[in-house]
Design a protein around this motif. Sequence first.
Motif, short mmCIF file in Angstrom:
data_model
loop_
_atom_site.label_atom_id
_atom_site.label_comp_id
_atom_site.label_asym_id
_atom_site.label_seq_id
_atom_site.Cartn_x
_atom_site.Cartn_y
_atom_site.Cartn_z
N LEU A 218 0.74 -1.17 -0.05
CA LEU A 218 0.07 0.02 -0.14
C LEU A 218 0.91 1.22 0.02
N TYR A 219 0.59 2.21 -1.04
CA TYR A 219 1.28 3.32 -1.19
C TYR A 219 0.42 4.45 -0.89
N ILE A 220 1.03 5.57 -0.21
CA ILE A 220 0.10 6.84 0.17
C ILE A 220 0.80 8.10 -0.13
N CYS A 221 0.51 9.02 -0.76
CA CYS A 221 1.07 10.05 -0.83
C CYS A 221 0.11 11.38 -0.93
N PHE A 222 -0.04 11.91 0.28
CA PHE A 222 -1.18 13.03 0.33
C PHE A 222 -0.96 14.32 -0.78
N ASN A 264 13.64 21.21 8.91
CA ASN A 264 12.87 20.16 9.59
C ASN A 264 12.53 19.29 8.58
N ILE A 265 12.43 18.08 9.09
CA ILE A 265 11.74 17.02 8.33
C ILE A 265 10.36 17.33 7.58
N TYR A 266 10.05 16.98 6.33
CA TYR A 266 8.94 17.20 5.81
C TYR A 266 8.47 16.07 5.04
N PRO A 267 7.40 15.11 5.66
CA PRO A 267 7.23 14.10 5.20
C PRO A 267 6.54 13.97 3.76
N ILE A 268 6.93 12.92 2.80
CA ILE A 268 6.39 13.10 1.39
C ILE A 268 5.36 11.99 1.24
N ALA A 269 5.98 10.89 1.54
CA ALA A 269 4.99 9.53 1.09
C ALA A 269 5.58 8.36 2.15
N PHE A 270 4.94 7.41 2.12
CA PHE A 270 5.09 6.24 2.74
C PHE A 270 4.51 5.02 2.11
N ALA A 271 4.64 3.79 2.37
CA ALA A 271 4.37 2.61 1.88
C ALA A 271 4.51 1.25 2.65
N ILE A 272 3.71 0.58 2.89
CA ILE A 272 3.73 -0.91 3.51
C ILE A 272 4.13 -1.91 2.67
N SER A 427 -3.32 6.76 12.08
CA SER A 427 -2.80 7.43 12.99
C SER A 427 -1.49 8.17 12.26
N ILE A 428 -0.97 7.92 11.24
CA ILE A 428 0.09 8.31 10.45
C ILE A 428 -0.78 9.95 9.88
N ARG A 429 -1.86 9.64 9.32
CA ARG A 429 -2.57 10.68 8.58
C ARG A 429 -2.74 11.81 9.62
N ILE A 430 -3.35 11.35 10.79
CA ILE A 430 -3.53 12.41 11.80
C ILE A 430 -2.34 13.40 12.34
N TYR A 431 -1.42 12.41 12.46
CA TYR A 431 0.12 12.98 12.92
C TYR A 431 0.20 14.06 11.63
N MET A 432 0.49 13.67 10.49
CA MET A 432 0.82 14.47 9.63
C MET A 432 -0.05 15.94 9.22
N MET A 433 -1.37 15.47 9.56
CA MET A 433 -2.24 16.71 9.41
C MET A 433 -2.06 17.66 10.40
N SER A 434 -1.99 17.25 11.61
CA SER A 434 -1.94 18.37 12.76
C SER A 434 -0.29 18.74 12.64
N LYS A 435 0.71 18.13 12.46
CA LYS A 435 2.22 18.40 12.15
C LYS A 435 2.25 19.60 11.16
N LEU A 436 1.53 19.47 10.13
CA LEU A 436 1.43 20.67 8.91
C LEU A 436 0.65 21.93 9.45
#
Length: 684
Positions: A218-222, A264-272, A427-436
Amino acid sequence: MEVGVASNMLAMFPNDTQENDCATSDEELMSLHGNSDDENLKRSTVFNPTRDLKDPKFKFTLNMIFSNSKEFKSRAICKVSSCKWFIFASKSNQDEPFKIKTIGPDHSCGKQRDNKTIDSGFLAKKYVEEFRINPSWGVKEFQTHVMRTHNCTITRTQAYMAKRKALDLITGTKEEQFDMLWDYCAELRRSNPGTTCILKLDENPKTMVNGRQRFLRLYICFAACKQGFLAGCRPIIGVDGCHLKGHQKGSQLLTAAGIDGNDNIYPIAFAIVEGELKETWKWFLTLLDEDLGISQNPFAWTFISDKQKGLIPAFYEMMPNVAHKFCVRHLHNNFKTEGFGGQELKDILWKAARATTEPEFSKYMKQMEKIDSKASEWVINKPPSHWSRAFFSSFPKCDVLLNNLCESFNNVLLHVRDKYNWTMIESIRIYMMSKLQQNRDKMMKYCQRICPKIMLKLEKNKAKAAECIATKSDQFHYQIEDIYLRLFSVDLKEKTCSCRRWDLTEIPCNHAIAAIWVKKDEPEIYVHKCYTVDQYMKSYSPSILPIVSIEQWPKTGIEPPLPPLYKVQPRRPRKLRKRGIDETTKKESDSRNLTLLKASRKGRKKKCGSCGTLGHNSRKFPILMGRIHFEVQQQQIHQQVGKEGLSTPNNATEGSSTIIESATSMQSNSFIAEQIVITFLVIY
C-alpha cells in the motif's frame, strides 16, 4: 361571550372552593387503602446490566426485576460446598416480571479472591471505554487496578489478553481492518483530491483462498505533502525502511521525507510492503517518481539513504542520473565491521567526510593511510561523492551527512508501528495533518525574514567571523585571513567562498560575513530565499483535509483482501532497535532525575579488580581461586600416593582416602558455589 360569563362566575366563588391544578403529586393519586402488590412493585429495583455490572458496590437485592430469564438464572449457589448461601428468582405467573424471590442466609465461607467469571473477555468489555481514552494503559497497572477494584486475583497474562481484546473492540480485528481498506482508499481520494493511494494485492495463486487475493503493498502520498514539497522545499529526499512490529511483524514501512526551509523533516510519502527487496524499492521509487516528476529533470535531484537491502540496485536501475548520498554513520558501521575499529580511525573518517575541499580531504586520507593502509584502501574504494562534502554538488543547497530525515520520522511513528494496517495509517495521517497545521501556525507568529534555525546558524557564523580579517580587492572580491593565518577568497557577487561552505548551503560562512561587514551590508540579505519564511509558508499552505466516519465512506464494492501471511517470530517483539557498540543509551538517574549517557560495554575485555588480569572480573575471582586451590591439593595427593605405591600401610591408605574424599567434597562445594554465582549473574 360565554367564556367571559363563566370566568366571572368562577371569580364569585371563595378561593378555598376552587379546583387545584391537575398536576398533583403522586400521593393524591394513590388509593386510600393502598395495594400491597403496588407497594412491593414500587420498592422493587430494575436490573440494568450496562450500569449495575460496572458498579463494584452492586449487590443483588430482594424483588430485583429482570427483563427475562437470560439475564439471571433461576437458582444460584455458592461455589464453596460448606456454604449454604443461595439465591432464587422466578415468575409467579405470566403477568408478573421475572424477579428475585429468595436470598439465602449470609455467606459463611468468607471472601474469596478466585472468581472464574472475571476473565479476559469480561474485563475487555468492562474496561473498553477506559482503554479508548488511554490506549497506553500498562498491563501491570491495569492488573493492579482490577485486583483492587474487584477484590479478585488475575494473572498478568489475563490482564494482557484483556487489554488486547479491548483494543480489538475499539479498532476492530485484523480481518475487519483489511475489509475496509478499499473504501478507506476511496475516501482519501475523495476528501483529498490529488492524493495517490495505490493498493496492490498478491497475485500468487498459492496464497489465494477461494480466489480471494491477499494484501501485498500500500502506497500513500497526500496531495498536500506533494504540493508543499514541490513548492517550498529543496530537491533532496531521504528514503529509509523500518520494520513493523507486533501484528505485522515481517513487513516493512518505507518512507520518503524532505527538508523544509527551517531544516525540519517534511514527510512526503510512505508505503507498507512485504520486505526490503529490490522489487519493493523499485515499486516505491516508481510511484514516487510519478508524484514528484523526478525523471523529468533527474540531474536536479539528490537522494540520501542507508545501504538498505535492494535499494542501491533499484536506484541504479530506476534513477541512474540522480545524485546519491550515503549516511556516514552507517558507512562507519560497515567500516568497523571490516575490522577497522578504534577512535583514531573513526575521527579521521569523520574529518574526511566533513572536509569541504579536495585538498583537505586528501590530507585526512593520507593520515589514515599512515595509521592503517588497508583501512585507507577500503575507504578509497567508496566513491567520495557519496559521503564527503568536498565532492557534493552545490545545487541542492544541503550538506547533510546523516539520513536523519526518515530516521526521525520513523522514530515518531514508533508507537503505531505495532498496530493493524488501518489503525497505523490513520494515526500517520492524523499526525501529518496536525504537524502541518502546527508548523504553519508557529511560523505565522514569527516576525523575521529568515527562519529561526537558519538564524541560529547565521549567528554562530557571525561569532566566528569576528576572528577573521577581511581585505577588500574590489567591489565584490575580498581576501580573508583567519586566526590560523589561512587565506580564503570571497566573491559576494557570485556568493562563493574558497572554503565551499557558502557554496554548499547558500548560508554565508564566517569568511563571507567578514567580507559583508566590510562592505557595510547585512548578512541576512545574502541568505538564499529557500530559507525565508515566505518559502517556508509555501510548503505548509496546503492542508491534509479531514475525512468522515466509516458509515459515510464511498462504497467501492470490491472484494476486500485477505491479511498477508507473515511469519510470527518467537518471543516478545522488540520495539527499540539494536544499538551499535559505540552508541549510547539514555538512562535516568533515580537520585537527581537527570538524563545520563551510558556507553555500551559490548566488545570490551573484562579486567579483574582483585588480581588485575584480563578475562574475568572481581566477582569470578573467588571461584577461580577455589579452582586453583583444589588443583594444587589434587596434585599433592597424587604425588603422595605415587611415592608410597602399593606398599602403603593401611592407615596411610585410609589417610589418603580421607584426603581424597575431602578434596572431592571441596570440588563439589566449589562447583555448587560456582553454579550459584553463575545463576545469580544470569538473573541479574
